[in-house]
Design a protein around this motif. Sequence first.
Motif, PDB file in Angstrom:
ATOM      1  N   LEU A   1       5.598   3.400 -11.306  1.00 30.98           N
ATOM      2  CA  LEU A   1       4.813   2.809 -10.216  1.00 30.98           C
ATOM      3  C   LEU A   1       4.981   1.284 -10.209  1.00 30.98           C
ATOM      4  CD1 LEU A   1       2.798   3.228  -7.918  1.00 30.98           C
ATOM      5  CD2 LEU A   1       0.948   3.084  -9.598  1.00 30.98           C
ATOM      6  N   GLU A   2       5.049   0.696 -11.394  1.00 27.89           N
ATOM      7  CA  GLU A   2       5.208  -0.759 -11.487  1.00 27.89           C
ATOM      8  C   GLU A   2       6.542  -1.190 -10.866  1.00 27.89           C
ATOM      9  OE1 GLU A   2       4.284   1.257 -14.059  1.00 27.89           O
ATOM     10  OE2 GLU A   2       2.190   0.673 -13.706  1.00 27.89           O
ATOM     11  N   ARG A   3       7.582  -0.422 -11.120  1.00 24.80           N
ATOM     12  CA  ARG A   3       8.902  -0.757 -10.559  1.00 24.80           C
ATOM     13  C   ARG A   3       8.886  -0.604  -9.031  1.00 24.80           C
ATOM     14  NH1 ARG A   3      12.719  -3.933  -9.848  1.00 24.80           N
ATOM     15  NH2 ARG A   3      14.683  -3.015  -9.196  1.00 24.80           N
ATOM     16  N   VAL A   4       8.230   0.448  -8.549  1.00 23.84           N
ATOM     17  CA  VAL A   4       8.132   0.634  -7.093  1.00 23.84           C
ATOM     18  C   VAL A   4       7.409  -0.562  -6.484  1.00 23.84           C
ATOM     19  CG1 VAL A   4       7.121   2.052  -5.254  1.00 23.84           C
ATOM     20  CG2 VAL A   4       8.188   3.152  -7.237  1.00 23.84           C
ATOM     21  N   GLU A   5       6.313  -0.991  -7.115  1.00 20.36           N
ATOM     22  CA  GLU A   5       5.539  -2.131  -6.589  1.00 20.36           C
ATOM     23  C   GLU A   5       6.389  -3.394  -6.561  1.00 20.36           C
ATOM     24  OE1 GLU A   5       1.102  -0.643  -8.038  1.00 20.36           O
ATOM     25  OE2 GLU A   5       2.275  -1.940  -9.352  1.00 20.36           O
TER      26      GLU A   5
ATOM     27  N   ASP B   1       0.802  12.631  11.672  1.00 15.65           N
ATOM     28  CA  ASP B   1      -0.289  12.505  10.701  1.00 15.65           C
ATOM     29  C   ASP B   1      -0.212  11.246   9.833  1.00 15.65           C
ATOM     30  OD1 ASP B   1       1.871  13.124   9.154  1.00 15.65           O
ATOM     31  OD2 ASP B   1       1.031  14.954   8.284  1.00 15.65           O
ATOM     32  N   GLY B   2       0.788  10.377  10.088  1.00 13.54           N
ATOM     33  CA  GLY B   2       0.877   9.131   9.325  1.00 13.54           C
ATOM     34  C   GLY B   2       1.428   9.302   7.922  1.00 13.54           C
ATOM     35  N   ALA B   3       1.876  10.501   7.560  1.00 14.73           N
ATOM     36  CA  ALA B   3       2.413  10.712   6.210  1.00 14.73           C
ATOM     37  C   ALA B   3       3.704   9.908   6.031  1.00 14.73           C
ATOM     38  CB  ALA B   3       2.695  12.194   5.990  1.00 14.73           C
ATOM     39  N   VAL B   4       3.833   9.233   4.883  1.00 15.05           N
ATOM     40  CA  VAL B   4       5.083   8.537   4.579  1.00 15.05           C
ATOM     41  C   VAL B   4       6.061   9.580   4.048  1.00 15.05           C
ATOM     42  CG1 VAL B   4       6.199   6.790   3.148  1.00 15.05           C
ATOM     43  CG2 VAL B   4       3.945   6.335   4.148  1.00 15.05           C
TER      44      VAL B   4
ATOM     45  N   ALA C   1       0.815  -1.225   0.000  1.00 18.84           N
ATOM     46  CA  ALA C   1       0.000   0.000   0.000  1.00 18.84           C
ATOM     47  C   ALA C   1       0.847   1.275   0.000  1.00 18.84           C
ATOM     48  CB  ALA C   1      -0.924  -0.003   1.218  1.00 18.84           C
ATOM     49  N   ASP C   2       2.152   1.148   0.242  1.00 18.06           N
ATOM     50  CA  ASP C   2       3.031   2.325   0.237  1.00 18.06           C
ATOM     51  C   ASP C   2       3.425   2.750  -1.178  1.00 18.06           C
ATOM     52  OD1 ASP C   2       3.244   2.552   3.041  1.00 18.06           O
ATOM     53  OD2 ASP C   2       4.743   0.947   3.071  1.00 18.06           O
ATOM     54  N   ALA C   3       3.099   1.946  -2.167  1.00 16.58           N
ATOM     55  CA  ALA C   3       3.596   2.212  -3.528  1.00 16.58           C
ATOM     56  C   ALA C   3       3.316   3.645  -4.003  1.00 16.58           C
ATOM     57  CB  ALA C   3       3.043   1.174  -4.500  1.00 16.58           C
ATOM     58  N   PRO C   4       2.081   4.144  -3.890  1.00 16.22           N
ATOM     59  CA  PRO C   4       1.849   5.517  -4.396  1.00 16.22           C
ATOM     60  C   PRO C   4       2.698   6.561  -3.672  1.00 16.22           C
ATOM     61  CG  PRO C   4      -0.234   4.364  -4.084  1.00 16.22           C
ATOM     62  CD  PRO C   4       0.833   3.505  -3.451  1.00 16.22           C
ATOM     63  N   ALA C   5       2.850   6.431  -2.359  1.00 15.71           N
ATOM     64  CA  ALA C   5       3.632   7.419  -1.592  1.00 15.71           C
ATOM     65  C   ALA C   5       5.104   7.366  -1.989  1.00 15.71           C
ATOM     66  CB  ALA C   5       3.469   7.163  -0.097  1.00 15.71           C
TER      67      ALA C   5
END
Length: 184
Positions: free
Chosen positions: A49-53, A78-81, A24-28
């Motif tokens: 994004l695919e490489r991060v995933e 605030d939980g921000a990555v 779930a961290d991929a977008p951040a």
Amino acid sequence: MVHVLHPAYPILTERLLLRPVAAADAPALHRYQSLAEVCRYIPYEPRTLERVEQVLAEARSSLDEPGNIQLAVERRSDGAVVGDIILMWHSREHMAGEIGYVFDPVFAGNGYATEAARALLGLAFDQLRLHRVVARIDARNQASAAVLRRLGMRQEAYLVQNEWFKGEWTDEIDFAMLASEWSG
Ligand SMILES: CC(C)(COP(=O)(O)OP(=O)(O)OC[C@H]1O[C@@H](n2cnc3c(N)ncnc32)[C@H](O)[C@@H]1OP(=O)(O)O)[C@@H](O)C(=O)NCCC(=O)NCCS
């Protein structure tokens, strides 16, 4: 002593929470790992994004043998990555390791990288019982050199044009800390 690394997560610092990276961290992570300015002095090119995933799917958070752990750094308020950090255990014989960190520029200038990297040194020295931890940086990466100096790591070497890096010869600065120099 059997050297293994099985941290109790999350790891809390004054302002940050360190935990294993998750899918779930991929977008951040993609938000900053895709930026040319962030990747300027680090080994990888801006990531899709695919490489991060893909990288997240392969990440580890505990070690029984030399290898790498990658952790997400969250701001507790605030939980921000805000970034991600890596501890590399290179050798059991030499009990040697290396740290690395990449932070979202949106959150730069707050000391978060220094605070997270200090916790990583704690894992390296207090839990894994490494003898020596290094950090190797591009000599032009002044922001990273400042982090390492704030941590109390010693500059040991300046290597002139030792790597053909992203299309040019580049200088490298090596920093190190011994367990005997680590004060927590
Ligand atoms: C290297 C990198 C992590 C440094 O980030 P950074 O935000 O400069 O570092 P820190 O989080 O430690 O913040 C330090 C800054 O916050 C300030 N600061 C504010 N509050 C602070 C606090 N409580 N503690 C420490 N510093 C604080 C410091 O004065 C410093 O400001 P300055 O840059 O004006 O001197 C970042 O530039 C980065 O991710 N770069 C791209 C990836 C990269 O190159 N990684 C390193 C590979 S070797």
